[in-house]
Design a protein around this motif. Structure first.
Motif, PDB file in Angstrom:
ATOM      1  N   PRO C 399       0.835  -1.210   0.000  1.00 23.32           N
ATOM      2  CA  PRO C 399       0.000   0.000   0.000  1.00 23.32           C
ATOM      3  C   PRO C 399       0.870   1.261   0.000  1.00 23.32           C
ATOM      4  CG  PRO C 399      -0.820  -1.581   1.607  1.00 23.32           C
ATOM      5  CD  PRO C 399       0.527  -2.071   1.139  1.00 23.32           C
ATOM      6  N   SER C 400       0.238   2.406  -0.210  1.00 21.74           N
ATOM      7  CA  SER C 400       0.990   3.656  -0.358  1.00 21.74           C
ATOM      8  C   SER C 400       1.362   4.259   0.993  1.00 21.74           C
ATOM      9  CB  SER C 400       0.150   4.669  -1.133  1.00 21.74           C
ATOM     10  OG  SER C 400      -0.911   5.105  -0.305  1.00 21.74           O
ATOM     11  N   GLU C 401       2.292   5.201   0.936  1.00 21.27           N
ATOM     12  CA  GLU C 401       2.663   5.934   2.143  1.00 21.27           C
ATOM     13  C   GLU C 401       1.443   6.651   2.733  1.00 21.27           C
ATOM     14  OE1 GLU C 401       5.714   8.853   1.566  1.00 21.27           O
ATOM     15  OE2 GLU C 401       5.957   9.174   3.707  1.00 21.27           O
ATOM     16  N   LYS C 402       0.566   7.132   1.856  1.00 20.51           N
ATOM     17  CA  LYS C 402      -0.640   7.819   2.345  1.00 20.51           C
ATOM     18  C   LYS C 402      -1.497   6.878   3.173  1.00 20.51           C
ATOM     19  CE  LYS C 402      -0.611  11.188  -1.381  1.00 20.51           C
ATOM     20  NZ  LYS C 402      -0.776  11.207  -2.840  1.00 20.51           N
ATOM     21  N   ASP C 403      -1.556   5.615   2.782  1.00 16.68           N
ATOM     22  CA  ASP C 403      -2.278   4.642   3.615  1.00 16.68           C
ATOM     23  C   ASP C 403      -1.581   4.491   4.966  1.00 16.68           C
ATOM     24  OD1 ASP C 403      -4.314   3.709   1.710  1.00 16.68           O
ATOM     25  OD2 ASP C 403      -2.586   2.980   0.577  1.00 16.68           O
ATOM     26  N   TYR C 404      -0.270   4.362   4.896  1.00 15.36           N
ATOM     27  CA  TYR C 404       0.502   4.146   6.122  1.00 15.36           C
ATOM     28  C   TYR C 404       0.343   5.324   7.081  1.00 15.36           C
ATOM     29  CZ  TYR C 404       4.599   3.007   9.019  1.00 15.36           C
ATOM     30  OH  TYR C 404       5.443   2.711  10.059  1.00 15.36           O
ATOM     31  N   LYS C 405       0.170   6.498   6.538  1.00 14.24           N
ATOM     32  CA  LYS C 405       0.064   7.686   7.381  1.00 14.24           C
ATOM     33  C   LYS C 405      -1.378   8.015   7.769  1.00 14.24           C
ATOM     34  CE  LYS C 405       4.571   9.303   6.833  1.00 14.24           C
ATOM     35  NZ  LYS C 405       5.507  10.077   6.002  1.00 14.24           N
ATOM     36  N   ASN C 406      -2.331   7.329   7.174  1.00 14.75           N
ATOM     37  CA  ASN C 406      -3.738   7.529   7.531  1.00 14.75           C
ATOM     38  C   ASN C 406      -3.964   6.912   8.920  1.00 14.75           C
ATOM     39  OD1 ASN C 406      -6.506   7.149   7.958  1.00 14.75           O
ATOM     40  ND2 ASN C 406      -6.918   6.883   5.758  1.00 14.75           N
ATOM     41  N   PRO C 407      -4.411   7.728   9.887  1.00 13.72           N
ATOM     42  CA  PRO C 407      -4.565   7.200  11.258  1.00 13.72           C
ATOM     43  C   PRO C 407      -5.487   5.977  11.330  1.00 13.72           C
ATOM     44  CG  PRO C 407      -4.820   9.589  11.214  1.00 13.72           C
ATOM     45  CD  PRO C 407      -4.757   9.150   9.791  1.00 13.72           C
ATOM     46  N   ALA C 408      -6.448   5.903  10.422  1.00 15.71           N
ATOM     47  CA  ALA C 408      -7.359   4.752  10.449  1.00 15.71           C
ATOM     48  C   ALA C 408      -6.651   3.461  10.054  1.00 15.71           C
ATOM     49  CB  ALA C 408      -8.547   5.002   9.509  1.00 15.71           C
ATOM     50  N   LEU C 409      -5.517   3.584   9.385  1.00 18.13           N
ATOM     51  CA  LEU C 409      -4.837   2.395   8.865  1.00 18.13           C
ATOM     52  C   LEU C 409      -3.468   2.161   9.500  1.00 18.13           C
ATOM     53  CD1 LEU C 409      -5.557   2.976   5.041  1.00 18.13           C
ATOM     54  CD2 LEU C 409      -6.949   1.680   6.685  1.00 18.13           C
ATOM     55  N   HIS C 410      -2.920   3.249  10.043  1.00 14.16           N
ATOM     56  CA  HIS C 410      -1.510   3.200  10.437  1.00 14.16           C
ATOM     57  C   HIS C 410      -1.190   2.058  11.402  1.00 14.16           C
ATOM     58  CE1 HIS C 410       2.072   4.208  12.813  1.00 14.16           C
ATOM     59  NE2 HIS C 410       2.535   4.614  11.637  1.00 14.16           N
ATOM     60  N   ASP C 411      -1.994   1.905  12.437  1.00 13.82           N
ATOM     61  CA  ASP C 411      -1.669   0.877  13.425  1.00 13.82           C
ATOM     62  C   ASP C 411      -1.781  -0.527  12.847  1.00 13.82           C
ATOM     63  OD1 ASP C 411      -1.176   2.931  15.108  1.00 13.82           O
ATOM     64  OD2 ASP C 411      -2.890   2.588  16.436  1.00 13.82           O
ATOM     65  N   PHE C 412      -2.764  -0.703  11.987  1.00 10.81           N
ATOM     66  CA  PHE C 412      -2.880  -2.014  11.327  1.00 10.81           C
ATOM     67  C   PHE C 412      -1.629  -2.312  10.511  1.00 10.81           C
ATOM     68  CE2 PHE C 412      -7.631  -1.251  11.561  1.00 10.81           C
ATOM     69  CZ  PHE C 412      -7.872  -2.271  12.478  1.00 10.81           C
ATOM     70  N   MET C 413      -1.186  -1.344   9.725  1.00  6.45           N
ATOM     71  CA  MET C 413      -0.018  -1.588   8.885  1.00  6.45           C
ATOM     72  C   MET C 413       1.233  -1.768   9.734  1.00  6.45           C
ATOM     73  SD  MET C 413      -0.820   0.718   5.478  1.00  6.45           S
ATOM     74  CE  MET C 413       0.739   0.318   4.690  1.00  6.45           C
ATOM     75  N   GLU C 414       1.329  -1.000  10.788  1.00  2.58           N
ATOM     76  CA  GLU C 414       2.473  -1.147  11.684  1.00  2.58           C
ATOM     77  C   GLU C 414       2.507  -2.561  12.269  1.00  2.58           C
ATOM     78  OE1 GLU C 414       4.663   1.430  12.000  1.00  2.58           O
ATOM     79  OE2 GLU C 414       5.965   0.036  13.069  1.00  2.58           O
ATOM     80  N   LYS C 415       1.331  -3.022  12.655  1.00  2.00           N
ATOM     81  CA  LYS C 415       1.223  -4.350  13.277  1.00  2.00           C
ATOM     82  C   LYS C 415       1.517  -5.468  12.277  1.00  2.00           C
ATOM     83  CE  LYS C 415      -2.484  -7.355  15.205  1.00  2.00           C
ATOM     84  NZ  LYS C 415      -1.984  -7.807  16.498  1.00  2.00           N
ATOM     85  N   TYR C 416       0.884  -5.386  11.127  1.00  2.00           N
ATOM     86  CA  TYR C 416       0.909  -6.545  10.240  1.00  2.00           C
ATOM     87  C   TYR C 416       2.080  -6.578   9.271  1.00  2.00           C
ATOM     88  CZ  TYR C 416      -3.537  -8.144  12.075  1.00  2.00           C
ATOM     89  OH  TYR C 416      -4.504  -8.626  12.897  1.00  2.00           O
ATOM     90  N   LEU C 417       2.678  -5.429   8.995  1.00  2.00           N
ATOM     91  CA  LEU C 417       3.847  -5.457   8.108  1.00  2.00           C
ATOM     92  C   LEU C 417       5.140  -5.670   8.884  1.00  2.00           C
ATOM     93  CD1 LEU C 417       2.886  -2.723   5.495  1.00  2.00           C
ATOM     94  CD2 LEU C 417       2.534  -5.197   5.395  1.00  2.00           C
ATOM     95  N   ALA C 418       5.060  -5.666  10.216  1.00  2.00           N
ATOM     96  CA  ALA C 418       6.258  -5.911  11.026  1.00  2.00           C
ATOM     97  C   ALA C 418       6.750  -7.345  10.841  1.00  2.00           C
ATOM     98  CB  ALA C 418       5.955  -5.646  12.494  1.00  2.00           C
ATOM     99  N   ARG C 419       8.012  -7.538  11.111  1.00  2.00           N
ATOM    100  CA  ARG C 419       8.590  -8.886  11.044  1.00  2.00           C
ATOM    101  C   ARG C 419       9.443  -9.106  12.290  1.00  2.00           C
ATOM    102  NH1 ARG C 419       9.432  -9.867   4.490  1.00  2.00           N
ATOM    103  NH2 ARG C 419       7.243  -9.487   4.030  1.00  2.00           N
ATOM    104  N   VAL C 420      10.758  -9.008  12.177  1.00  2.00           N
ATOM    105  CA  VAL C 420      11.605  -9.215  13.347  1.00  2.00           C
ATOM    106  C   VAL C 420      11.357  -8.093  14.362  1.00  2.00           C
ATOM    107  CG1 VAL C 420      14.011  -9.003  14.073  1.00  2.00           C
ATOM    108  CG2 VAL C 420      13.412 -10.589  12.237  1.00  2.00           C
TER     109      VAL C 420
END
Lengths: 485, 485, 485, 485
Positions: C399-420
């Protein structure tokens, strides 16, 4: 059906016209160069007479209703063609070698269908003669080869333009009872040790090349025919080592090309009843096409199994060396398996997606079987790279069995060639010899057989690709209509 | 059956939970990023309702006896599977794109057969529930996708060892009427614009991972589900250019990955009647295997045709440039055709040599379809090299349609981009855009979809190769018996 | 020397003749499509003014004895040429991009040596004029590009046989004070944002094509010149995303082909003092040869480092995913390193084994630098296959940086795109975007630049191989003497 | 300096400890298996004594100031190393074979530099002893080989963990005047026909493996040493055919691996003055590294020329067949030239970009020479595919010279093997035999020699690649700083 004893006694009784290393082979069954090839034929006869294998080795003839050797069977259905592929693959696992009889099978199928077409269109009587001939082959269970490849002289010239008109086999005299032919067929895999041979043209011919448009059957011992054996590296091994020895690698068969001959026709008489094409140049194209489709398909049976044998040997050697858990070894054996399946896949598809000719003969899809064959050529070299890396240096530098058996050397070799405890050095020597017998042998470069060179596949693939149809799809998606306003 | 208007009105009526470029797409049918994908779905609906194509687009359901969309059809025979391959190939020629619905088809087949096996063995009632579900899908002609791929977190760790237990979708709460699930499925090709989704595990699970062993169906608009659209290079083109414009290349569809989403399950309720696996971890292996076999087979349908479209475009461009007789151009187009057939061959073979599961579902041979898929990966990059060389620099540096339509520039571009007289520059621009839309697009790297990465194929091929059997053959030929004395 | 501010103010002051997406770019420094390219030029200016890098960025001019930018330096020795290769490689590590100025350097070297040869042989005065020009370029530290590639029309036709005689740039009018030229140069990497351009022929010309044998320098803003920008996939990203954003991947530069133009010469006047070839068709061959040798060498500097950047990104991503100890990952990164060195090796060898032209200009060995370039083309596609397999699906579906920075999406992306644990999702997004910016970008197919297509290398390699000498060696070893009796 | 007569009389005077095909070779100069190898040594001696070639064959010793054979010369400069590469390449064109002496040269250079380092650090006296030894070798112009490769037993086990501790050569007894060693070196290219041998460890050793950390020189006829000859396919040809015959292909030398031995050390005494490492396990790594760098470089000299010989033979055969204008033939010969240069390029670069060790010995860049060697492995198989396709079937199925000379067959072979008028069939036979001697010979798989297997190169390339540095570049461009917050 033909058994080993009959076959050997036939060979011994033949008037010799076979030359090996500059000398006439008085008894081919005793010749070290020819012996491995004869053993392969015999192995196939043994398997055919073993009830356990009758399902794969035999088939019911649609001509006679009798069980016949699958090599002499005509493929009248999809199932027949898939079975043929399995047959070839099966024999590779049993011999590790070319079984030399595919070209004969290909020619039987191609000529059966072409003679049918000719008779329908031209009112000739070739098909009836050919049916009679096939029945004879099936009933007497004869070994039949096929000579297609002419020596061809100056490559870009047509047969009738050549500096020597005999560079392609041709009729030099017409007689009331037959014809006299002259020429030379190259790379003849089984001619020295077969019963009968089918001779067909190797080029698409034009109207002014009718004397080249000749197809016929002939006894390989006919007056005027000479077979000069190849002399390749593996043959030399056969001279130096005993069959059955470790140094053979593939201990009984040694090599898949033990028996290729230069087959010379020095003004040979062919009686009318064995002539199946006589000037009908316009049928050379479908004849060659159908023959080639069968030939390329067959490679899709044996080549993958040849790679599978390398996998098997690589697996054994890895276990003997303690390397079977090593990731790069496992990767390479896996890549070999991919290569094997990448040949087998298109061949199987070609068999399933074949088509039926008017005579009822079912032939493979030409595009797919040429794809299989081209992939076989690419895969062959890649496979050798992989197995050579898996195996290591002893594929080149293993001492001989005679060294191993010399008491002054035996204990040293036993000690130093050992690897994992409990595996005798002899096993390791055997595996290296086996890998050598495939990956370092003339088979390495023998991909021209069985359907022609890399370039030949390219020519077919080009011819069979519908570029204009593909273009239409692309133009439509790109919004280009009409193509040119 | 579903038609375009119904589908569009369904999409417009959906409660939006789809994010594109950081914003909620209030009407997905008007979103420039999603439009091309919707057009592809619509094209397939159009084809399905066209009597001319009913033979390829529709099939008779063995559940209802009614004609259903082939995407929702269960493959109960060899013929069904071969047809499915042809279906996928056909749609590629009509759309030049991924049609996005294969994963759904794969999951319908895999779950149908696995629920059958589970019920037989475990006495559960999944199969009946699933049959009912399939009938609903078939009768209402629903667009069904499938979410398998979890985000997976730290790659070498098991799901239950992950720093975040939600890295693989799992049950976080059991209720009497269903379960609450949490997790995130990545790379979801059609989730934003489908009706229903089948969710299945993406890893073979162990006994201590039962909460991950969950399979179910769900409405894609369910509370708690969020779809975040990908943002790749082709999507940006879709933002900048109008659909139908020359710059789309593939003027209506533009891209095959217009609609891939990150699909988040933020504690979503799934009712019991839509649950088809619930803790039966030991069935995750056959489920994934059957799903993957179907997925890899399908790639053997679309990928070859994608190369064929490149061939068609290359042929057109060569004609426009006066190069169609050039030997190196012909060679490269021929090599492309070889690559195409080398993928198609093993896929066809996999379809013909499949096997029937107890439920009656006929599945492809796993070794052969993985061979096809691995060859597709290799061939993809080779094909791009070839077409880029055939096409030349304008695949990178073509000015935009807006330039071409600007009166200050139009005549210059018409004059200087022309080649063979009579072919308008616009045709040439279109062909370059079309080649760009495939060979320079994210499709270039999208070979992970539809059956997994290169490495995934290696793992399968290793697992499906009978190394020990091959070893036996080699040892026997090398005279090693018994293996270890 | 030129600094960033001067350069930007020069660009702002230019009379605009640059079109982007159908509109005249009134201020190129503000255009989102051109900005990344301008940033690359600026980065190189910054590096040149940084004392830390003066050894690699600057060189002492043999004409003036002053330090000059290496891009404007003439290679008068082996060391100069090796340094040039290192220069190009170094800039790749600093920009991840084409720095766009190599063609200018190539042309400066080629014209310097050819004008020398012409003057010696023909008594012309080109060389003096050219030396004066080079001093001006060096002293004023100008950005100089080179336009070689004509649009070429019908490919197999000679320039004077084309349906439109302007398909190759030519003199349409001779004047006492200069000439009027007309034509169109394609794929012009830096023309829209440079100071000066050198125009040279792109074909070896014959006696009847003297009006095409024209080489000259020109201000890129000259009346009658129009630059129409390319519109490729990465440009669209530049329109959609902000420079410096995560979505740029290579956050400041984004793309190496941001600035390629179609450069139209609509009857442009060139004064005599800037003309360096005027009808001397017989010098087009050495001119193109020397230019091409330089161009192909330069690719041997940047391409390996582009692969090294992929290795670096793959290494980072593997660490972030917990995969850096995985054998197949390590293997693939190692194979990438092999590919990188296999390009760099022949380029280095070409630099070391070059030769000195009469003017003193030292040029690379043509066979070796063409080998490097051809290997670069092959390696490029192989490298993309490997890195795509190392990276996995998010190179297509992030997804785009704009998605990543959208507060409605940010925590989800932070959570699910994390790895180590400990690695923020943003790092992972950045790495995927970086890999996308190289392996999925138009660079993928841009191997035609910088020395021509795959086929162009074949032509050179054929021409530079001494087949007859090799034949002699073989014949002698095979005992064939004399060759024909 | 050593001349042919001296060398032959030395060989005849040797106490025989060489076994060939199970028998002790009483006079190695008369043994058909060893003869071709001896001829190669002799050819190199002839060239060295020919003033025309003194520039390439001889060099001034920095130890004695006298002219010495380049094989015994220490590479003290970049020029020396580039010259060495040219030397190896030159000899390939003169012999078409491995000249067998590179390993000795590699060991002389590696031991010279390592003994220097040891003495500096440890205060030992190895270097003085070694300098004396080198002077002796140079002054007496001795043939020196090197034995590195142990038989290695169970591959993943360390030397001291092996089921047989002798799987790696080791000291079994320490004496005041020297040591007794036991073990077996495999694949010893020149041991049977050389004067002296340098024995070095083949593994990086640890503290508990000091008895394996032994390097020494030894007379190859020393009591307790046995050489057992390899027996590969080409050796068999040497038994069957006469040297100088057409069937040898490369009529005088036939094969590059005629002389590889299994070299057994059955408790052999080594006097102190010939010991150059004795327990210093920590120097095994740099020793092997420097040896390998030299070895891999040397392959970058001979392998390209081996391909060039195939090109030359392919060119001749194409002319003889009327095919030299055919586009696919020209393409394949051009691809062969690319392959050749793609090996040569990185090797040359490795020579130019080497580094100087404290002793003054200049060694190649290890990454670049391993790249060259890995490319050589890949190219070898690709080259064979190409030449086999250019040549056609007679590389496998050519009859023997004895057939050709048999009066009953001669005229037939003359007639039918002819192609372009005026070219005798004998030329065509010779060319096929020559291509067979390279492309079908054990050389095909002998890429493990001279620097190790494909996997060995991978290991080096991995070790020499600065993954972390590359990562830094990528992270910086992607805006990731610091790496982990």
């Amino acid at each position: 059906m033909l058994n080993k004893e009959d076959y050997l006694s036939y060979l011994r009784g033949k008037k010799s016209n076979v030359y090996v290393l500059g000398k006439k082979a008085e008894d081919v069954t005793e010749d070290p160069v020819l012996k491995p090839a004869i053993s392969i034929i015999n192995k196939c006869l043994d398997l055919a007479s073993d009830p356990k294998y009758s399902n794969i080795m035999l088939e019911t003839s649609h001509l006679t209703g009798k069980k016949v050797n699958r090599f002499s069977h005509l493929t009248m259905s999809k199932e027949d063609l898939v079975k043929r592929l399995e047959h070839v693959a099966f024999l590779q696992t049993k011999t590790g070698s070319c079984t030399m009889r595919c070209a004969g099978t290909n020619a039987l199928n191609a000529l059966y269908s072409i003679t049918y077409d000719m008779d329908k269109k031209l009112g000739t009587d070739y098909h009836d003669k050919f049916v009679k001939y096939v029945k004879h082959v099936q009933d007497d269970d004869l070994i039949v080869g096929c000579g297609m490849m002419d020596v061809k002289g100056v490559r870009p010239l047509r047969p009738h333009q050549q500096p020597d008109l005999d560079f392609h086999l041709r009729i030099v005299e017409e007689r009331s009872d037959g014809v006299i032919v002259r020429g030379c067929k190259a790379h003849q895999t089984v001619s020295a040790i077969s019963h009968e041979y089918l001779i067909v043209p190797c080029k698409v011919l034009g109207e002014n090349e009718k004397e080249y448009a000749i197809a016929f059957a002939i006894d390989v011992n006919t007056e005027g025919i000479i077979h000069i054996q190849q002399h390749n590296f593996q043959d030399s091994r056969h001279v130096v080592a005993e069959q059955g020895s470790i140094d053979f690698g593939n201990i009984n068969y040694g090599s898949s090309f033990a028996c290729t001959s230069l087959m010379i026709f020095d003004d040979v008489f062919v009686p009318n009843e064995k002539i199946f094409m006589h000037g009908e140049y316009q049928y050379t194209y479908p004849l060659i096409r159908r023959f080639s489709a069968h030939a390329r398909l067959a490679e899709g049976g044996c080549r993958p199994r040849m790679i599978d044998l390398l996998i098997g040997a690589g697996q054994a050697l890895s276990e003997y060396s303690g390397l079977d858990k090593e990731s790069h070894i496992k990767d390479k054996l896996t890549q070999l398996s991919f290569l094997s399946q990448s040949i087998r896949g298109p061949a199987l598809a070609a068999a399933y997606q074949g088509s039926t000719t008017p005579s009822g003969i079912y032939i493979p899809d030409f595009l797919l079987c040429s794809t299989s064959k081209l992939q076989a050529i690419h895969a062959n070299y890649e496979a050798n790279k992989l197995i050579n890396d898996v195996a290591g240096g002893f594929i080149n530098s293993m001492p001989s069995e005679k060294d191993y058996k010399n008491p002054a050397l035996h204990d040293f070799m036993e000690k130093y060639l050992a690897r994992v405890p409990g595996v005798p050095a002899e096993n390791i020597i055997r595996i290296f010899r086996f890998i050598e017998s495939i990956s370092m042998s003339p088979v390495v470069g023998a991909l021209h057989y069985g359907g022609g060179t890399l370039e030949a596949q390219n020519v077919t693939i080009r011819g069979e690709t519908n570029f204009q149809e593909y273009k239409k799809w692309a133009l439509s998606l790109a919004g280009i209509t009409p193509e040119i306003p």
